[in-house]
Scaffold this motif. Structure first.
Motif, PDB file in Angstrom:
ATOM      1  N   LEU A 228      26.316   6.040 -17.339  1.00 48.29           N
ATOM      2  CA  LEU A 228      25.617   4.660 -17.351  1.00 48.29           C
ATOM      3  C   LEU A 228      24.887   4.379 -18.543  1.00 48.29           C
ATOM      4  CD1 LEU A 228      24.529   4.682 -13.867  1.00 48.29           C
ATOM      5  CD2 LEU A 228      24.505   2.690 -14.861  1.00 48.29           C
TER       6      LEU A 228
ATOM      7  N   ILE B  66      22.516  -2.717  -9.255  1.00 49.04           N
ATOM      8  CA  ILE B  66      21.830  -1.577  -9.324  1.00 49.04           C
ATOM      9  C   ILE B  66      21.598  -0.906  -7.997  1.00 49.04           C
ATOM     10  CG2 ILE B  66      19.450  -0.990  -9.763  1.00 49.04           C
ATOM     11  CD1 ILE B  66      18.749  -2.874 -11.611  1.00 49.04           C
ATOM     12  N   LEU B  67      21.700  -1.642  -7.030  1.00 47.46           N
ATOM     13  CA  LEU B  67      21.864  -0.896  -5.805  1.00 47.46           C
ATOM     14  C   LEU B  67      22.961  -0.166  -5.581  1.00 47.46           C
ATOM     15  CD1 LEU B  67      19.889  -1.266  -3.270  1.00 47.46           C
ATOM     16  CD2 LEU B  67      21.463  -3.059  -2.438  1.00 47.46           C
TER      17      LEU B  67
ATOM     18  N   THR C   5      24.589   1.044  -7.752  1.00 46.00           N
ATOM     19  CA  THR C   5      24.452   2.462  -8.425  1.00 46.00           C
ATOM     20  C   THR C   5      23.812   3.419  -7.805  1.00 46.00           C
ATOM     21  OG1 THR C   5      24.410   0.884 -10.379  1.00 46.00           O
ATOM     22  CG2 THR C   5      24.032   3.149 -10.932  1.00 46.00           C
ATOM     23  N   GLY C   6      22.550   3.087  -7.329  1.00 46.67           N
ATOM     24  CA  GLY C   6      21.765   4.009  -6.611  1.00 46.67           C
ATOM     25  C   GLY C   6      22.512   4.363  -5.195  1.00 46.67           C
ATOM     26  N   LEU C   7      23.302   3.647  -4.543  1.00 46.11           N
ATOM     27  CA  LEU C   7      24.014   4.311  -3.518  1.00 46.11           C
ATOM     28  C   LEU C   7      25.030   5.279  -3.983  1.00 46.11           C
ATOM     29  CD1 LEU C   7      24.475   1.030  -1.322  1.00 46.11           C
ATOM     30  CD2 LEU C   7      23.043   3.122  -0.878  1.00 46.11           C
TER      31      LEU C   7
ATOM     32  N   GLY D 162      24.966   7.120  -6.448  1.00 46.62           N
ATOM     33  CA  GLY D 162      24.287   8.432  -6.973  1.00 46.62           C
ATOM     34  C   GLY D 162      23.930   9.132  -5.897  1.00 46.62           C
ATOM     35  N   TRP D 163      23.383   8.683  -4.674  1.00 47.51           N
ATOM     36  CA  TRP D 163      22.972   9.150  -3.399  1.00 47.51           C
ATOM     37  C   TRP D 163      24.166   9.585  -2.896  1.00 47.51           C
ATOM     38  CZ3 TRP D 163      24.589   7.967   1.595  1.00 47.51           C
ATOM     39  CH2 TRP D 163      23.851   8.642   2.499  1.00 47.51           C
TER      40      TRP D 163
END
Lengths: 302, 259
Positions: B195, B226-227, B229-231, B233-234
């Motif tokens: 990223l 961004i959301l 991206t977070g998902l 990563g999770w």
């Protein structure tokens, strides 16, 4: 009896680094490669640039942002971690949010931070704090949960005031894990410091190396990389010193908390073997407890 | 990780919905400025809209390709080297200073160099990811080999097991959990680096998409990305954990603790 092999061991350590430096120096002197300038040129540029002309311009702002963001993360992480570690309900309630924010790569939030705080120092401190808080938080939670419930029950039945319970029972018991988290966070913090300065910034180490690259000032760029490397090395070393001092009672126990008999036993055996084994090699001795902790910290919060 | 009893789910759902409701109300009532903080429902709507279009998936694919190739490269280099250094005390001592000096060098300091040498494309991303992931895997491999039970090792040797069998039956199994942990830590690092390469330098991928939507003023889409991206990563972390658990079911650190 031991000094002879130790001297040769000590010298052995310098063979490879010395060889590598020498190899690069010889190769770069005759290679005439634009991107990999000769060692002597990097050295003289380093002296011109970093002694001490650019120190207040780029190095100090970087370090002060790192310190501000990191301290913020330590305070928030430890306080919230203790609260969440003590209350199962709070832990469950916050779990999805914590898991999501932890998995979110911090650089993805740089545009958000710019929107929120503008391009100044605050947005960088925010990014550093946000990125470094999770290892500290999760390790503190684990450390508090590793506390034996008998100790808390005993404190309660002796009516020890909750302030003293916090200061003398919970914090010391959790501190090895807190330090493990803080160590992980420190290297993340340095990374985020550099990244945040590469986007919309007017000074700092990250800004310096990116600007040097864009201006094709290759030796300057290399000196910047060296400075960042040295900074990481020095901060890591300082951290290990502080950790060894604060956790001197825990040295060599390798995270086996709660086994009070083990600590002194390991301590004395460490003395027996001399500093080679348990403590002298700071880095390994200190990262070893990291292994189970990183493994555990990513398990569910509850 | 998300198993557990139904009873534990109530507070989890409560926590998440409380946050979402508070955010929604704050931006609808103008406590948070609406232009910088669009309501959560709009962000989710935007994300749903993006999910059915190919554009988002192309960006995710670009990011994930840098992630995967870099991680694989790092593992291929670091695991054998780590096992070698873990097995030989002399080799470990010789390389100790180099490793100790190179490890704290933040990989991001090499971004300018990587741009010079590799340009702004996929190669640069892969290099950064591989460099950053190399260290955790290397160290976990070293620890794993050093942590082999000496009794098991000596027993195998005194029974005359050939070196290859000793490696396959003693060293590799006891180092595997360490290496798995190293890989899992590295997968998170790899995503961060991929990223960063996209955000800072502008290599194609999710990071650049976030910057582009910020610059072009479509803030809702920026949050949606961004959301996403977070998902992502999770999801990566969850997959790694469950694979690790399945493959290393036999290892004490992964056995269920019986109480």
């Amino acid at each position: 009896m031991r000094t002879a092999p130790r001297v040769s061991d000590f010298l052995l350590q310098f063979v490879l680094p010395g060889g590598l430096l020498l190899g690069y120096g010889v190769w770069s002197a005759q290679a005439d490669n634009f991107y990999f300038p000769p060692l002597t040129e990097i050295g003289s540029t380093f002296a011109d640039t970093w002694l001490f002309e650019r120190v207040p311009v780029d190095l100090l702002p970087s370090v002060s942002r790192l310190v501000a963001g990191y301290s913020l993360a330590v305070v928030v992480g430890v306080v919230a971690g203790i609260a969440l570690g003590l209350s199962r309900r709070a832990r469950l309630t916050s779990e999805p949010v914590v898991e999501f924010l932890r998995a979110l790569p911090a650089p993805a939030l740089i545009p958000f931070a710019l929107l929120l705080f503008g391009t100044g120092t605050n947005s960088k401190v925010f990014i550093i704090a946000l990125g470094t808080v999770w290892p500290i938080l999760l390790n503190t939670i684990d450390g508090v949960r590793g506390l034996e419930s008998q100790q808390l029950d005993m404190a309660r039945s002796y009516r020890i005031p909750s302030r003293s319970v916090l200061l003398h029972i919970i914090l010391p018991a959790a501190s090895p894990r807190i330090f493990a988290g803080m160590r992980t966070s420190l290297s993340i913090g340095i990374i985020l410091m550099v990244i945040s300065e590469m986007v919309a910034s007017a000074n700092g180490l990250g800004y310096f190396i990116l600007q040097s690259q864009r201006g094709f000032e290759i030796p300057e760029m290399w000196t910047g990389i060296v400075v960042i490397g040295l900074l990481g090395f020095v901060l890591n070393w300082l951290f290990l010193r502080v950790e060894a001092r604060v956790l001197f009672w825990h040295r060599g126990a390798k995270g086996l908390l709660g086994d009070s008999a083990a600590a002194p036993a390991v301590e004395s055996s460490a003395d027996g073997h001399g500093p080679d084994d348990a403590e002298g090699r700071g880095p390994e001795a200190a990262t070893a407890p990291d292994v189970p902790s990183t493994a555990r910290s990513s398990r569910p919060v509850s | 990780m998300l198993g557990g009893r139904l009873r534990d789910w109530a507070p989890r759902l409560m926590g998440i919905s409380a946050i979402l409701v508070v955010l929604e109300v704050c931006s609808r009532t103008g406590v948070l400025p609406r232009e910088s903080f669009p309501p959560v429902s709009e962000i989710y709507g935007s994300l749903l809209g993006l999910l059915v279009e190919p554009g988002l998936w192309i960006e995710v694919g670009r990011t994930m390709r840098g992630w995967a190739v870099g991680l694989l490269l790092a593992a291929l280099l670091a695991v054998p080297l780590g096992m070698l250094l873990g097995a030989s005390k002399r080799a470990f001592q010789m390389s100790r200073l180099v490793i100790e000096f190179l490890r704290p060098v933040p990989s991001v300091a090499l971004i300018p160099l990587a741009v010079l040498v590799f340009g702004v494309g996929q190669d640069m991303k892969v290099f950064l990811v591989a460099f950053a992931c190399f260290w955790p895997i290397l160290f976990q491999s070293i620890y794993g080999v050093q942590d082999v039970d000496p009794v098991a090792r000596d027993t195998a040797r005194s029974y005359g097991l050939p070196p290859l069998a000793r490696f396959a039956r003693i060293i590799l199994p006891s180092a595997a959990p360490y290496i798995a942990t190293g890989l899992r830590i590295s997968s998170a690092i790899a995503l961060i680096l991929a990223l960063t390469a996209e955000l800072v330098v502008g290599a194609p991928g999710l990071g650049r998409a976030i910057v582009v939507s910020q610059i072009s003023g479509s803030i809702t889409q920026m949050y949606a990305l961004i959301l996403a991206t977070g998902l992502l990563g999770w999801l990566l972390n969850t997959v790694f954990l469950s694979v690790e658990r399945r493959l290393l079911r036999w290892h004490p650190s992964h056995r269920e603790v019986a109480l």
